[in-house]
Design a protein around this motif. Sequence first.
Motif, PDB file in Angstrom:
ATOM      1  N   SER A 139      37.427  21.930   0.800  1.00 29.79           N
ATOM      2  CA  SER A 139      38.125  21.307  -0.317  1.00 29.79           C
ATOM      3  C   SER A 139      39.426  20.677   0.167  1.00 29.79           C
ATOM      4  O   SER A 139      40.266  21.348   0.770  1.00 29.79           O
ATOM      5  N   GLY A 140      39.564  19.403  -0.101  1.00 23.31           N
ATOM      6  CA  GLY A 140      40.840  18.743   0.094  1.00 23.31           C
ATOM      7  C   GLY A 140      41.119  18.180   1.462  1.00 23.31           C
ATOM      8  O   GLY A 140      42.105  17.448   1.635  1.00 23.31           O
ATOM      9  N   MET A 141      40.300  18.485   2.466  1.00 23.73           N
ATOM     10  CA  MET A 141      40.633  18.092   3.837  1.00 23.73           C
ATOM     11  C   MET A 141      40.131  16.680   4.155  1.00 23.73           C
ATOM     12  O   MET A 141      39.022  16.291   3.766  1.00 23.73           O
ATOM     13  N   THR A 142      40.948  15.960   4.883  1.00 20.65           N
ATOM     14  CA  THR A 142      40.612  14.611   5.313  1.00 20.65           C
ATOM     15  C   THR A 142      41.115  14.410   6.741  1.00 20.65           C
ATOM     16  O   THR A 142      41.745  15.297   7.321  1.00 20.65           O
ATOM     17  N   ALA A 143      40.835  13.241   7.301  1.00 23.77           N
ATOM     18  CA  ALA A 143      41.407  12.817   8.583  1.00 23.77           C
ATOM     19  C   ALA A 143      41.178  13.827   9.701  1.00 23.77           C
ATOM     20  O   ALA A 143      42.075  14.145  10.468  1.00 23.77           O
ATOM     21  N   SER A 144      39.960  14.349   9.785  1.00 25.94           N
ATOM     22  CA  SER A 144      39.585  15.294  10.851  1.00 25.94           C
ATOM     23  C   SER A 144      40.501  16.516  10.874  1.00 25.94           C
ATOM     24  O   SER A 144      40.922  16.987  11.929  1.00 25.94           O
ATOM     25  N   LEU A 145      40.817  17.025   9.680  1.00 26.26           N
ATOM     26  CA  LEU A 145      41.652  18.215   9.460  1.00 26.26           C
ATOM     27  C   LEU A 145      43.146  17.958   9.672  1.00 26.26           C
ATOM     28  O   LEU A 145      43.945  18.873   9.496  1.00 26.26           O
ATOM     29  N   LEU A 146      43.518  16.737  10.000  1.00 28.91           N
ATOM     30  CA  LEU A 146      44.944  16.429  10.125  1.00 28.91           C
ATOM     31  C   LEU A 146      45.587  16.205   8.768  1.00 28.91           C
ATOM     32  O   LEU A 146      46.811  16.309   8.635  1.00 28.91           O
ATOM     33  N   GLY A 147      44.780  15.892   7.752  1.00 25.24           N
ATOM     34  CA  GLY A 147      45.319  15.550   6.449  1.00 25.24           C
ATOM     35  C   GLY A 147      44.736  16.376   5.324  1.00 25.24           C
ATOM     36  O   GLY A 147      43.637  16.919   5.424  1.00 25.24           O
ATOM     37  N   ALA A 148      45.510  16.486   4.246  1.00 23.82           N
ATOM     38  CA  ALA A 148      45.044  17.105   3.003  1.00 23.82           C
ATOM     39  C   ALA A 148      45.380  16.157   1.857  1.00 23.82           C
ATOM     40  O   ALA A 148      46.387  15.451   1.891  1.00 23.82           O
ATOM     41  N   SER A 149      44.513  16.152   0.848  1.00 22.97           N
ATOM     42  CA  SER A 149      44.636  15.179  -0.230  1.00 22.97           C
ATOM     43  C   SER A 149      44.454  15.845  -1.582  1.00 22.97           C
ATOM     44  O   SER A 149      43.510  16.616  -1.788  1.00 22.97           O
ATOM     45  N   PHE A 150      45.355  15.521  -2.517  1.00 24.46           N
ATOM     46  CA  PHE A 150      45.232  16.022  -3.880  1.00 24.46           C
ATOM     47  C   PHE A 150      43.982  15.442  -4.539  1.00 24.46           C
ATOM     48  O   PHE A 150      43.239  16.151  -5.225  1.00 24.46           O
ATOM     49  N   GLU A 151      43.757  14.138  -4.336  1.00 28.48           N
ATOM     50  CA  GLU A 151      42.566  13.515  -4.918  1.00 28.48           C
ATOM     51  C   GLU A 151      41.293  14.138  -4.358  1.00 28.48           C
ATOM     52  O   GLU A 151      40.311  14.331  -5.087  1.00 28.48           O
ATOM     53  N   ALA A 152      41.324  14.470  -3.064  1.00 22.29           N
ATOM     54  CA  ALA A 152      40.137  15.078  -2.458  1.00 22.29           C
ATOM     55  C   ALA A 152      39.830  16.428  -3.081  1.00 22.29           C
ATOM     56  O   ALA A 152      38.665  16.780  -3.280  1.00 22.29           O
ATOM     57  N   PHE A 153      40.853  17.208  -3.397  1.00 25.57           N
ATOM     58  CA  PHE A 153      40.614  18.488  -4.066  1.00 25.57           C
ATOM     59  C   PHE A 153      39.855  18.287  -5.371  1.00 25.57           C
ATOM     60  O   PHE A 153      38.907  19.025  -5.680  1.00 25.57           O
ATOM     61  N   ILE A 154      40.265  17.300  -6.150  1.00 24.82           N
ATOM     62  CA  ILE A 154      39.619  17.041  -7.439  1.00 24.82           C
ATOM     63  C   ILE A 154      38.167  16.612  -7.248  1.00 24.82           C
ATOM     64  O   ILE A 154      37.241  17.134  -7.893  1.00 24.82           O
ATOM     65  N   LEU A 155      37.938  15.668  -6.338  1.00 20.14           N
ATOM     66  CA  LEU A 155      36.587  15.171  -6.113  1.00 20.14           C
ATOM     67  C   LEU A 155      35.693  16.210  -5.460  1.00 20.14           C
ATOM     68  O   LEU A 155      34.509  16.333  -5.793  1.00 20.14           O
TER      69      LEU A 155
END
Length: 508
Positions: free
Chosen positions: A384-400
């Motif tokens: 949940s929420g992880m992006t950019a090969s674990l370098l990033g976290a995203s609020f929108e990603a958590f929702i989706l």
Amino acid sequence: MSAQTDPRPRRSGRKERLAKRAAPPSVNPAPPGQRGGQYRPMSEADCAKIYAMALRLLDKLGMGEVPQRLWDVLIQAGARDLGNGRIGLPKALVEASIATAPKQFTFHGRDPARSIEVGGEAVHFGTGGAAVQTLDLDTGLYRSSTLSDLHDFTRLQDTLTNVSWFTRCCIATDVQEPFDLDVNTAFALLKNTTKPVATAFTLPEHVAPLVEMFDIAAGGPGEFARRPFVKAHISPVISPMRFGEDAVDVTFECLKHNIPVSCITAAQAGATAPATMAGFLAQSLAETLASLVMVNVIKPGHPMVFSNWPLVIDLRTGAFAGGGGETVLLNAASAQLSNWLGLPSGVAASMADAKAIDAQYGVEKGMTSLAAALAGGNLIYESSGMTASLLGASFEAFILDDEMHGQTYRVLRGVEVSEENMGFDAICEAVLGEGHFLGGAQTMAAMERDYVYPGLADRETPKAWAEGGAREAWDRANAKAREVLSGHHPNYLTPDQEAAIRARFDIL
């Protein structure tokens, strides 16, 4: 024709009916904890061969860089000095540890209604990660993660039904001192959610003070150990085939304070483990079994998640790759192996390489998470929420991602075959009557019981979509995240508890 002369009968209650249909079902058709294990990328014979190779590696090659205190307890338990500083773990010792390890345990939430059972066939999506960047809600670009972000991520996921537990997903890069970082990370978890949570301890001497914080939240000295609601993420084995002293010392401290552990092996194919799928799985399994032996010789029967996380690099560049087909396959195979051994399994999925919330993101998230769930991963980390090969976290990603998990749980629920569900009489009634099933009693019952309806995914016609602003998933998720963060401000600590914590620790 005016409304006064319109002869057509009025349809009373249309708005109410439409609103009722648009609302989510009163009962969740597919809650977390659905049964996995349907996808088996390997045969029983394959599993046996890989397990046999793992045992051979542990016995003949053994583990290196073993801290003295661990060396002593391993030798006492039956391990062998192989020379050159390596210690061999015989098959009998490994299998005794497997037999002793709990096959299921309760991962407590501070709210008992949010506790989950780990092990068996149940699948739960949760979080993990140590992202150093956050995808900013305003700019749509990455920036350094902050302590404020960690608080926001924690309270955002507190509202998400399909996230079963929360591990810090980002590092507060604005907190420099390791002890302050551990303290303030733990405080963010306690303040903003009552789900089961997990954290990491940078150094072993941080464990005891933080247990004091947990005791305050639990109601008094010693209360946390009676019902631990925080799990520790530890990587005591460093690939290839050696221990890490600081992490081993953290393990000793966590077991002393009755903190459940996820002992995470994170080998990388082609770098710290073989590039071949079978060779990778054999070494990674051996390393995770070494962690299991360690835990069970220190404290037999202590709850441990068998967290065998296969990671992959792009062999052309050396960059970490979290979303490829190899990641799909290896994590599913890892879950299968852990389940084959009867151990509570932890794997990693949804580690998208995509930076934006785009088509690449959707493909990588969907493939990796569905395969891990179908293979029966008990706890699916990073999902949940992880992006950019674990370098990033995203609020929108958590929702989706939460919406994606709901659809995955529906897949896992499968097809319930019964006389009632097959519905001979309902089929006859529709065929001989109206000629369709719309509005039928069976249809209405199934609508409430069997279908998961997305809150964000667009199912409108192209015309309605365009008239609504032609918004993309990123836009809709951004708006939803803002809505939650503006309205959900929990404080799950009483004023006395928070005051006691602030008096004891430097809360930033």
